[in-house]
Design a protein around this motif. Structure first.
Motif, PDB file in Angstrom:
ATOM      1  N   LEU A 129      37.224  45.360  48.048  1.00 33.53           N
ATOM      2  CA  LEU A 129      37.316  43.906  48.219  1.00 33.53           C
ATOM      3  C   LEU A 129      38.349  43.302  47.268  1.00 33.53           C
ATOM      4  CD1 LEU A 129      33.561  42.909  48.650  1.00 33.53           C
ATOM      5  CD2 LEU A 129      35.349  42.834  50.386  1.00 33.53           C
ATOM      6  N   THR A 177      38.003  36.095  52.301  1.00 34.84           N
ATOM      7  CA  THR A 177      37.970  37.284  51.449  1.00 34.84           C
ATOM      8  C   THR A 177      37.475  36.937  50.050  1.00 34.84           C
ATOM      9  OG1 THR A 177      39.885  38.111  52.692  1.00 34.84           O
ATOM     10  CG2 THR A 177      39.338  39.208  50.627  1.00 34.84           C
ATOM     11  N   HIS A 180      33.604  36.468  50.086  1.00 32.88           N
ATOM     12  CA  HIS A 180      32.894  37.744  50.140  1.00 32.88           C
ATOM     13  C   HIS A 180      33.062  38.524  48.843  1.00 32.88           C
ATOM     14  CE1 HIS A 180      31.610  37.593  54.340  1.00 32.88           C
ATOM     15  NE2 HIS A 180      32.799  37.086  54.651  1.00 32.88           N
ATOM     16  N   TYR A 181      34.218  38.416  48.218  1.00 33.83           N
ATOM     17  CA  TYR A 181      34.439  39.088  46.940  1.00 33.83           C
ATOM     18  C   TYR A 181      33.549  38.491  45.856  1.00 33.83           C
ATOM     19  CZ  TYR A 181      37.118  41.046  43.040  1.00 33.83           C
ATOM     20  OH  TYR A 181      37.501  41.727  41.925  1.00 33.83           O
ATOM     21  N   SER A 184      29.992  39.711  46.399  1.00 32.62           N
ATOM     22  CA  SER A 184      29.779  41.086  45.943  1.00 32.62           C
ATOM     23  C   SER A 184      29.698  41.150  44.423  1.00 32.62           C
ATOM     24  CB  SER A 184      30.906  41.985  46.451  1.00 32.62           C
ATOM     25  OG  SER A 184      30.939  42.000  47.862  1.00 32.62           O
TER      26      SER A 184
END
Length: 708
Positions: A129, A177, A180-181, A184
């Motif tokens: 990621l 992105t 989502h990064y 995580s």
């Protein structure tokens, strides 16, 4: 569990330096976790390998004890007591081996599996990621720069639509992105606790079950403790699942609400009107920096207002820096030649002028209104928004485009003669002149009025008409790319040296002498000075092919030979003493009236220019030795031909001598007296051989006379 920090997903669209700084802290924490987890995994792997080795060794010991009866010992092989004792030991050790095998299985499932899964799946997912986010961020920066460079004079709807679509796609990809990064990284703060506790919990449970038969009381104490740890792990896992669910919902809501904000163009004024009562604002802007007398460059930075100051902050910086003081300053929209949505901020004393570019017209108007409100110190009042609404009229007047500073002073620019006069004041791009220049002036190397060629003009275009006529007469098809089917390409393919370099053509000019060592450095100085004066930044990129026959400049797209220089015409080649990427060479070329002239070509390479010069020197050496070998071979052929001719003359002379001897013998035979008649009055009849010899003698005599 308290104390767990998390990244704000709501601030991913703004992508401020503060968010990037916090992201850097999380990335450092992830790297530390990865390093520590790797070391812990190696230690646990050693435990697991040792346990497997112990289990295998125990099983081997049990098998050897069972095979004691089958051994044939010379002495004492029939001892039944010893055999029965060893069989009992074999049973006990066999049971112990089974326990060790069960312990190995439990360690693999309860200790190695959780930490392996965390190391191979979770940490690698974070790294993947991170790479995807970095690529999306770079693509977004490229798209923004391309959108910012849209020309206002040459407005093309198709190009603008493509650029807008590119910005929309890259911004959406970066935002998604990044969310989502962040999700995580936040999840990793929970997973790192479970990833450390679960392997230890599995290890202790496996050891306790292994020693459970021998220590019931100790096992009870450990079971209570491990039960508490297991409950804590379950609670952490439950909290992690709840947090992941909330972050997923936030991501979905942000994707739906932020979709219109990905487009860099002005939104619908009905849905998002311009707010002119702001006293604080932040966002990305382009600032113009002067790089020379008349040249400038644009840089994208994050700007924000802090009190009465305009601050800027780089993406990797922790704190911002002061740009200018906004108190009593003036701001107005300006009409730049190369950019849109520009405005200019001038300090109260007029000594500092900052030119900025916004992303859209709405953003530009909001920045102008905000700076106007700050310049009048509205931010110090209690009801700042109400007071700012009353001064909006001045902000609207500032939005009207006015001529820029350069346009107002266009008439004050010096003429071309002034530029030519300043050319002599530009310092030399090379090193200090050699002592030879004290005797031989620079005018003796390069004439002051010599024209400079900044682009490659291929002779193919000049010869196309002649080639088409020749092809029409000979019935052959002409090549539209100007390539010919002669044997020069075949000769270059047969060359033992093929080296290709990526170069950019800077310019060429005729020089008066080709033997001076300073002619290339002086040519570099004049060409770079002329490019700086006339603002010429375009350079033609080509592939320079060095062979033993010639130097070729090849188009990297079409593979068409732009220029071809015979290697024999290259007089010298050298690189710049300070900037090793610059190099040039001088060659002799035939003039239009049969006279020769020297031309110096200057290039810039990606690699070291000395390597290219060494390659050209190596090619000349190979060509020189090849020429010597060719001359030696031709000389040997001539000697062989002379020897053959001499042998032929000797053989002819020997044949003539042999023929003369034969002729003399035949002449002597023919000069004998005729045979006398027989007694009965009849003549003797000569045999066939004698008649043939006489005929041959006559023919030989005639041939000898003819040769004589």
């Amino acid at each position: 569990m308290p104390g767990i920090e998390k990244l704000p997903i709501e601030e991913t669209l703004e992508d401020s330096p503060q968010t990037r700084s916090l992201l850097g802290v999380f990335e450092e924490d992830t790297a530390a976790i990865s390093n520590y987890c790797t070391q812990l995994y190696q230690a646990m792997q050693r435990i697991y390998d040792a346990q497997n080795e112990l289990s295998a060794a125990t099983h081997l010991t049990s098998r050897l004890l069972k095979e004691y009866d089958k051994q044939r010992f010379p002495l004492g092989g029939d001892d039944e007591v010893m055999s029965s004792t060893l069989q009992q030991f074999a049973k006990v050790i066999d049971e112990l081996s089974s326990c060790h095998a069960v312990l190995s299985t439990q360690l693999a499932d309860a200790m190695m599996f959780p930490i392996t899964q965390f190391k191979e799946r979770d940490l690698k997912e974070i790294l993947t990621l991170k790479e995807v986010f970095q690529i999306a961020s770079d693509d977004h920066d490229i798209a923004i720069n391309r959108y910012s460079r849209l020309s206002k004079k040459r407005d093309n709807d198709k190009v603008r639509a493509e650029v807008v679509e590119d910005v929309y796609t890259s911004r959406k990809k970066q935002h998604q992105t990044m969310m989502h990064y962040f999700c995580s990284l936040n999840t990793l703060q929970y997973k790192k606790k479970t990833a450390l506790l679960e392997p230890l919990l599995g290890y202790m449970q496996a050891q306790i079950s292994f020693f459970k038969l021998g220590s019931e009381n100790l096992t009870q104490q450990w079971e209570d403790f491990l039960g508490t740890i297991g409950t804590s792990v379950q609670n952490v896992r439950r909290e992690m699942e709840e947090e992941v669910g909330q972050m997923q919902q936030t991501i979905q809501q942000m994707e739906r609400s932020c979709d219109p904000l990905y487009v860099p163009c002005d939104p619908d004024p009905a849905h998002s009107p311009v707010c002119r009562s702001l006293t604080r604002k932040q966002g990305y802007l382009h600032i113009r920096n002067k790089t020379g007398l008349v040249s400038s460059s644009w840089e994208r930075q994050y700007f924000f207002t802090q009190g009465g100051n305009l601050m800027h902050q780089g993406r990797g910086e922790v704190a911002g820096g002061l740009v200018t003081d906004l108190d009593n300053s003036s701001v107005m929209a300006v009409d730049c030649d190369d950019r849109r949505f520009c405005f200019q901020v001038t300090s109260f004393d007029g000594k500092k002028v900052v030119t900025l570019q916004a992303e859209s017209r709405r953003d530009c108007e909001e920045w102008i209104a905000t700076i106007n409100n700050i310049s009048k110190r509205i931010y110090l009042s209690e009801n700042a928004e109400e007071l700012a609404a009353r001064v909006n009229q001045s902000a609207l007047e500032a939005v009207t485009p006015s001529p820029s500073f350069q346009q107002r002073h266009e008439s004050m620019r010096p003429s071309s003669k002034g530029r030519a006069g300043r050319a002599s004041s530009i310092s030399s791009v090379g090193s200090e002149p050699s002592p030879a220049l004290s005797v031989l002036s620079l005018d003796a190397l390069v004439a002051p009025e010599t024209p400079i060629q900044f682009d490659i003009i291929s002779p193919v275009s000049e010869e196309n008409s002649g080639q088409s006529k020749t092809a029409a007469q000979s019935g052959r098809r002409s090549n539209p790319f100007g390539e010919s089917g002669d044997s020069t390409s075949e000769d270059s393919e047969d060359s033992i040296l093929h080296q290709l370099f990526i170069v950019r053509f800077l310019g060429s000019m005729e020089v008066r002498t080709a033997e001076s060592v300073d002619v290339i450095s002086e040519t570099m100085r004049q060409i770079l000075a002329a490019r700086a004066i006339h603002n010429i930044f375009r350079m033609t990129e080509s592939h320079l092919l060095v062979t033993c026959d010639c130097l070729k400049l090849i188009d990297p797209q079409t593979q068409v030979t732009r220029l071809r220089f015979p290697l024999s015409s290259v007089v010298q080649c050298s690189s710049h003493q300070d900037n090793k990427r610059l190099f040039g060479f001088v060659l002799h070329s035939a003039g239009g009236r049969g006279d020769s002239r020297a031309v110096c070509y200057i290039f810039e390479s990606n690699n070291d220019g000395e390597k290219i010069c060494d390659s050209i020197g190596l090619a000349k050496q190979i060509a020189f030795h090849s020429e010597l070998d060719r001359q030696a071979v031709e000389k040997k052929k001539e000697q062989d031909k002379a020897k053959e001719k001499q042998q032929e003359e000797l053989s002819k002379q020997r044949q003539i001598e042999k023929d003369l001897e034969e002729q003399s013998r035949l002449i002597a035979a023919s000069s004998r007296p005729a045979n006398p008649p027989a007694a009965d009055g009849q003549f003797l009849v000569l045999s066939n051989s004698q008649s043939e010899d006489s005929d041959a003698g006559e023919e030989g005599k005639k041939r000898g006379e003819s040769e004589a």
